[in-house]
Enzyme design. Structure first.
Site, PDB file in Angstrom:
ATOM      1  N   SER A  68      11.464   4.473  -4.921  1.00 61.51           N
ATOM      2  CA  SER A  68      12.553   5.231  -4.299  1.00 61.51           C
ATOM      3  C   SER A  68      13.786   5.307  -5.193  1.00 61.51           C
ATOM      4  O   SER A  68      14.001   4.466  -6.063  1.00 61.51           O
ATOM      5  CB  SER A  68      12.959   4.584  -2.975  1.00 61.51           C
ATOM      6  OG  SER A  68      11.863   4.516  -2.101  1.00 61.51           O
TER       7      SER A  68
HETATM    8  N1  SAH Z   1       8.612   0.189  -1.947  1.00 65.03           N
HETATM    9  C1  SAH Z   1       7.935   0.757  -3.088  1.00 65.03           C
HETATM   10  C2  SAH Z   1       7.706   2.242  -2.997  1.00 65.03           C
HETATM   11  C3  SAH Z   1       6.831   2.608  -1.875  1.00 65.03           C
HETATM   12  S1  SAH Z   1       5.875   4.109  -2.092  1.00 65.03           S
HETATM   13  C4  SAH Z   1       8.654   0.422  -4.385  1.00 65.03           C
HETATM   14  O1  SAH Z   1       9.705  -0.243  -4.351  1.00 65.03           O
HETATM   15  O2  SAH Z   1       8.145   0.792  -5.441  1.00 65.03           O
HETATM   16  C5  SAH Z   1       4.913   3.915  -0.632  1.00 65.03           C
HETATM   17  C6  SAH Z   1       3.806   2.884  -0.778  1.00 65.03           C
HETATM   18  O3  SAH Z   1       3.268   2.647   0.512  1.00 65.03           O
HETATM   19  C7  SAH Z   1       2.655   3.362  -1.639  1.00 65.03           C
HETATM   20  O4  SAH Z   1       2.410   2.434  -2.651  1.00 65.03           O
HETATM   21  C8  SAH Z   1       1.480   3.445  -0.665  1.00 65.03           C
HETATM   22  O5  SAH Z   1       0.243   3.129  -1.253  1.00 65.03           O
HETATM   23  C9  SAH Z   1       1.890   2.420   0.365  1.00 65.03           C
HETATM   24  N2  SAH Z   1       1.288   2.560   1.690  1.00 65.03           N
HETATM   25  C10 SAH Z   1       1.049   3.694   2.397  1.00 65.03           C
HETATM   26  N3  SAH Z   1       0.523   3.411   3.603  1.00 65.03           N
HETATM   27  C11 SAH Z   1       0.423   2.052   3.665  1.00 65.03           C
HETATM   28  C12 SAH Z   1      -0.066   1.141   4.653  1.00 65.03           C
HETATM   29  N4  SAH Z   1      -0.535   1.568   5.823  1.00 65.03           N
HETATM   30  N5  SAH Z   1      -0.021  -0.178   4.385  1.00 65.03           N
HETATM   31  C13 SAH Z   1       0.455  -0.626   3.195  1.00 65.03           C
HETATM   32  N6  SAH Z   1       0.934   0.186   2.219  1.00 65.03           N
HETATM   33  C14 SAH Z   1       0.911   1.508   2.450  1.00 65.03           C
END
Ligand code: SAH
Length: 215
Positions: A61
């Protein structure tokens, strides 16, 4: 420009300039080397005012959004925090540097592995535990949590997350449509769950049981 200088500018120009004053959050943003969480060809942009791709369907983000969400959780030193969506591990590192003890859950095993490696190299492995799985069910083994943060866009509030909060716990999540959400904070009040709207945002879709089913 050195990474340290770029980080100082990021905090001053993107975060303080937008009115965020929480010293614990600002200090954490100054400490965590954001460039360590992106590929070397993105180092030049690591401190810029926008999200960065970390793989298909995943982004790290925008720095301001990370700071805003960290502040919204109202952590104090020793707070137990659950993050859904580890991605690169950057948000988890910021939470840990802000004093939290973090459990973070990632759906994509390769991303979880990579994040574990980066967090260990920054000596944060004792404050951040990365778990593989569908985080829409929370992570019951570590419950209850003082705060829970979802970093992918949710079509609905995953019920298990509410059940894993302490009585004064906060849940912060992007809620809404696939392409556009509102950052929402929930906490209990005398009547049930109080919802606050913290602004519009755009996250990649949350997957799993309480996520977008066709993803
Ligand atoms: N917080 C992260 C960015 C998140 S991007 C950072 O600091 O880099 C969103 C992430 O959520 C992705 O890696 C995706 O694979 C994950 N994601 C999506 N659905 C999910 C779920 N149900 N459980 C765990 N992770 C999930």
């Amino acid at each position: 420009m050195s990474f340290d200088r770029a980080r100082e500018r990021m905090v001053a120009e993107q975060i303080q300039a937008r009115g965020l004053t929480d010293v614990r959050v600002l200090t954490a943003m100054l400490r965590v080397p954001r460039h360590a969480f992106v590929t070397s060809d993105q180092h030049e942009q690591a401190y810029d005012d926008h999200p960065l791709p970390i793989g298909p369907q995943q982004t790290i983000s925008q720095p301001y959004m990370v700071a805003l969400m960290t502040a919204a959780l109202e952590c104090t030193p020793g707070s137990r925090v659950l993050e859904i969506g580890t991605g690169s591990g950057y948000q988890a590192a910021v939470l840990a540097e802000a004093g939290a003890l973090v459990t973070t859950v990632e759906f994509v095993p390769a991303l979880a592995d990579k994040a574990r490696g980066v967090l260990a190299s920054l000596n944060l492995a004792d404050r951040v535990t990365v778990q593989d799985g569908d985080g829409t069910g929370g992570w019951p083994a570590g419950a209850p949590y003082d705060a829970i943060l979802v970093t992918a866009g949710a079509p609905e509030i995953p019920r298990p997350l509410l059940d894993q909060l302490t009585p004064s716990g906060r849940l912060v999540l992007p809620l809404g449509e696939r392409e556009l959400q509102v950052l929402v904070r929930l906490r209990r009040d005398a009547h049930g769950w109080n919802e606050e709207y913290l602004g519009a945002c755009r996250f990649v879709p949350l997957r799993g049981v309480y996520g977008w089913q066709d993803d």
